[in-house]
Write a protein that holds these residues in place. Structure first.
Motif, PDB file in Angstrom:
ATOM      1  N   LYS A   1     -14.190  -0.054  -4.172  1.00  0.00           N
ATOM      2  CA  LYS A   1     -14.620   0.488  -2.875  1.00  0.00           C
ATOM      3  C   LYS A   1     -13.978  -0.277  -1.728  1.00  0.00           C
ATOM      4  CE  LYS A   1     -19.085   2.689  -3.709  1.00  0.00           C
ATOM      5  NZ  LYS A   1     -20.492   2.776  -3.265  1.00  0.00           N
ATOM      6  N   GLY A   2     -13.983  -1.592  -1.833  1.00  0.00           N
ATOM      7  CA  GLY A   2     -13.412  -2.418  -0.776  1.00  0.00           C
ATOM      8  C   GLY A   2     -11.924  -2.240  -0.632  1.00  0.00           C
ATOM      9  N   LEU A   3     -11.211  -2.161  -1.761  1.00  0.00           N
ATOM     10  CA  LEU A   3      -9.748  -2.055  -1.736  1.00  0.00           C
ATOM     11  C   LEU A   3      -9.278  -0.701  -1.205  1.00  0.00           C
ATOM     12  CD1 LEU A   3      -8.724  -3.830  -5.074  1.00  0.00           C
ATOM     13  CD2 LEU A   3      -8.576  -4.715  -2.740  1.00  0.00           C
ATOM     14  N   VAL A   4     -10.139   0.332  -1.313  1.00  0.00           N
ATOM     15  CA  VAL A   4      -9.782   1.642  -0.753  1.00  0.00           C
ATOM     16  C   VAL A   4     -10.236   1.741   0.706  1.00  0.00           C
ATOM     17  CG1 VAL A   4     -10.198   4.129  -0.878  1.00  0.00           C
ATOM     18  CG2 VAL A   4      -9.826   2.821  -2.983  1.00  0.00           C
ATOM     19  N   ALA A   5     -11.496   1.409   0.965  1.00  0.00           N
ATOM     20  CA  ALA A   5     -12.050   1.576   2.308  1.00  0.00           C
ATOM     21  C   ALA A   5     -11.407   0.629   3.318  1.00  0.00           C
ATOM     22  CB  ALA A   5     -13.560   1.356   2.274  1.00  0.00           C
ATOM     23  N   GLY A   6     -11.040  -0.585   2.887  1.00  0.00           N
ATOM     24  CA  GLY A   6     -10.458  -1.546   3.810  1.00  0.00           C
ATOM     25  C   GLY A   6      -9.169  -1.049   4.446  1.00  0.00           C
ATOM     26  N   PRO A   7      -8.139  -0.730   3.644  1.00  0.00           N
ATOM     27  CA  PRO A   7      -6.888  -0.228   4.225  1.00  0.00           C
ATOM     28  C   PRO A   7      -7.066   1.052   5.041  1.00  0.00           C
ATOM     29  CG  PRO A   7      -6.529  -0.933   1.962  1.00  0.00           C
ATOM     30  CD  PRO A   7      -8.009  -0.985   2.190  1.00  0.00           C
ATOM     31  N   VAL A   8      -7.955   1.961   4.585  1.00  0.00           N
ATOM     32  CA  VAL A   8      -8.164   3.203   5.335  1.00  0.00           C
ATOM     33  C   VAL A   8      -8.679   2.903   6.742  1.00  0.00           C
ATOM     34  CG1 VAL A   8      -9.598   5.284   5.499  1.00  0.00           C
ATOM     35  CG2 VAL A   8      -8.503   4.697   3.328  1.00  0.00           C
ATOM     36  N   ASN A   9      -9.670   2.021   6.852  1.00  0.00           N
ATOM     37  CA  ASN A   9     -10.207   1.676   8.168  1.00  0.00           C
ATOM     38  C   ASN A   9      -9.200   0.919   9.024  1.00  0.00           C
ATOM     39  OD1 ASN A   9     -13.306   2.311   8.568  1.00  0.00           O
ATOM     40  ND2 ASN A   9     -13.045   1.787   6.408  1.00  0.00           N
ATOM     41  N   LEU A  10      -8.362   0.092   8.395  1.00  0.00           N
ATOM     42  CA  LEU A  10      -7.329  -0.633   9.136  1.00  0.00           C
ATOM     43  C   LEU A  10      -6.272   0.329   9.679  1.00  0.00           C
ATOM     44  CD1 LEU A  10      -6.797  -3.832   6.938  1.00  0.00           C
ATOM     45  CD2 LEU A  10      -7.946  -3.671   9.146  1.00  0.00           C
ATOM     46  N   VAL A  11      -5.926   1.342   8.882  1.00  0.00           N
ATOM     47  CA  VAL A  11      -4.965   2.352   9.348  1.00  0.00           C
ATOM     48  C   VAL A  11      -5.533   3.103  10.555  1.00  0.00           C
ATOM     49  CG1 VAL A  11      -3.871   4.550   8.759  1.00  0.00           C
ATOM     50  CG2 VAL A  11      -3.756   2.636   7.156  1.00  0.00           C
ATOM     51  N   ILE A  12      -6.809   3.467  10.478  1.00  0.00           N
ATOM     52  CA  ILE A  12      -7.454   4.152  11.611  1.00  0.00           C
ATOM     53  C   ILE A  12      -7.439   3.252  12.839  1.00  0.00           C
ATOM     54  CG2 ILE A  12      -9.628   5.112  12.476  1.00  0.00           C
ATOM     55  CD1 ILE A  12     -10.271   5.953   9.601  1.00  0.00           C
ATOM     56  N   ALA A  13      -7.727   1.958  12.643  1.00  0.00           N
ATOM     57  CA  ALA A  13      -7.746   1.007  13.758  1.00  0.00           C
ATOM     58  C   ALA A  13      -6.376   0.941  14.431  1.00  0.00           C
ATOM     59  CB  ALA A  13      -8.165  -0.374  13.263  1.00  0.00           C
ATOM     60  N   HIS A  14      -5.308   0.851  13.629  1.00  0.00           N
ATOM     61  CA  HIS A  14      -3.952   0.797  14.185  1.00  0.00           C
ATOM     62  C   HIS A  14      -3.588   2.113  14.859  1.00  0.00           C
ATOM     63  CE1 HIS A  14      -2.581  -3.162  12.987  1.00  0.00           C
ATOM     64  NE2 HIS A  14      -3.122  -2.993  11.783  1.00  0.00           N
ATOM     65  N   TRP A  15      -4.031   3.222  14.275  1.00  0.00           N
ATOM     66  CA  TRP A  15      -3.775   4.539  14.858  1.00  0.00           C
ATOM     67  C   TRP A  15      -4.426   4.654  16.239  1.00  0.00           C
ATOM     68  CZ3 TRP A  15      -7.214   9.015  15.217  1.00  0.00           C
ATOM     69  CH2 TRP A  15      -6.539  10.185  15.617  1.00  0.00           C
ATOM     70  N   LEU A  16      -5.569   3.993  16.413  1.00  0.00           N
ATOM     71  CA  LEU A  16      -6.270   4.014  17.703  1.00  0.00           C
ATOM     72  C   LEU A  16      -5.752   2.949  18.666  1.00  0.00           C
ATOM     73  CD1 LEU A  16      -9.936   4.608  16.442  1.00  0.00           C
ATOM     74  CD2 LEU A  16      -8.421   6.252  17.578  1.00  0.00           C
TER      75      LEU A  16
END
Length: 357
Positions: free
Chosen positions: A192-207
């Motif tokens: 869960k952590g290894l999937v959710a972490g990068p996804v949220n980081l990508v969203i953060a960079h996108w914003l």
């Protein structure tokens, strides 16, 4: 009683670790965007648990490794759904909702997670519920409402609906994770952590967010390891032993631990509502602890893998050389059996209740 207390304490410890992340997040939010913080929390959880798994495998004997639990192919959709709902959709909806919702309203709405978890468990997955468990759930949720209540009018703008949607996603996550809770809790939480972490980081960079200084990254990941990683491992173990509704109810106590830590970090006399909330939550926990659900029930044939002892539910032979050590993990089959004893909706007692007991 020891089994019940152990299961309840596991769930409460998970709640304490998760609740403690709120004041820590408040300290870090001055420097990190919400999505960046969520991403680092999840990434810290996944990386930390991944390292823990590697260490565990190196110290185990070859015999123990041979019989480690493996996630079955048929369970992958449940786990994927849990990760998508709780690790991706939930945080995204929460962050979007918090952008246009007062903090007090947001705190109140987060109490919906426990309610939605219980409703899905009772309605969709048919976990048993009696009046005592229902009243305990009501008391805990009422305590959470008081804890986050600051007065004023609670409206329902689009932001509030987004937060409610986040709670629904986490409730779905909780119930789907229950379907794979016989597996290694550390592996489930790590994935869960290894999937959710990068996804949220990508969203953060996108914003438009940029990666913070190394010190802030380390602090956030360490907090995520304890508050998201270790907490989730304990949560999965509790799901295995208590079912979704009861584990969700205990986990709803998390805000209380957050407030206690906040008072330790920023000393102040707790307001009267704090004591009322604590009393309601204590009553709810007490009602859950004194539950005694007992009736004749039949175990259908079942084959799965989890850590177990050779108790009344585990009377089987081994097709490998066994040194007598317990508990141990290996694939095993349950033969049909009918008996009567007090039980929870754990991994061995997910039977229907078609009549009153």
């Amino acid at each position: 009683m020891p089994v019940r207390l152990n299961a309840a304490l596991t769930a409460l410890l998970a709640a304490a670790l998760f609740g403690a992340t709120t004041p820590v997040a408040k300290l870090l939010l001055g420097t990190l965007s919400p999505f960046m913080l969520a991403g680092l929390f999840y990434l810290g959880s996944g990386v930390g648990l991944g390292l823990a798994i590697l260490v565990r495998r190196t110290v185990r004997s070859g015999q123990a490794q041979e019989h480690d639990a493996q996630i079955h192919q048929s369970e992958i959709p449940w786990l994927a759904g849990a990760i998508a709902a709780g690790g991706v959709a939930g945080p995204a909806l929460l962050m979007l909702g918090l952008g246009s919702t007062p903090a007090a309203t947001g705190s109140l709405l987060l109490n919906l997670e426990g309610v939605f978890t219980a409703v899905i468990a009772w309605v969709v997955f048919r976990e048993n519920v009696d009046l005592q468990i229902f009243l305990g759930m009501v008391a805990i949720v009422a305590g959470g409402v008081l804890l986050s209540w600051t007065g004023g009018t609670v409206g329902f703008p689009i932001g509030a609906l987004l937060i409610a949607g986040a709670c629904a996603c986490w409730a779905i996550d909780n119930n789907l994770t229950r379907k794979v809770s016989t597996n290694d809790a550390m592996v489930i939480a790590c994935l869960k952590g290894l999937v959710a972490g990068p996804v949220n980081l990508v969203i953060a960079h996108w914003l438009g967010a940029s990666m913070p200084a190394a010190g802030h990254v380390a602090a956030a990941m360490a907090t995520g390891f304890a508050g998201y990683g270790v907490s989730l491992v304990l949560f999965v173990v509790a799901l295995r032993n208590l079912g979704s509704a009861r584990t969700g109810a205990y986990f709803s106590v998390a805000p209380l631990f957050g407030v206690v830590l906040s008072l330790a970090l920023w000393p102040a006399m707790p307001p009267p509502l704090f004591w009322c909330a604590a009393a309601l939550m204590a009553i709810g926990i007490w009602l859950h602890l004194r539950e005694r659900h007992e009736h004749p029930h039949t175990h259908e044939p079942l084959q799965h893998t989890h850590k177990h002892r050779h108790d009344e539910h585990h009377q089987h032979e081994h097709d490998f050389e066994w040194d007598g050590a317990e508990p141990h993990t290996h694939p095993h089959r349950h033969v049909p059996i009918t008996h009567t004893h007090a039980h929870f909706p754990d991994i061995h007692h997910r039977h229907s209740h078609s009549h009153s007991h």
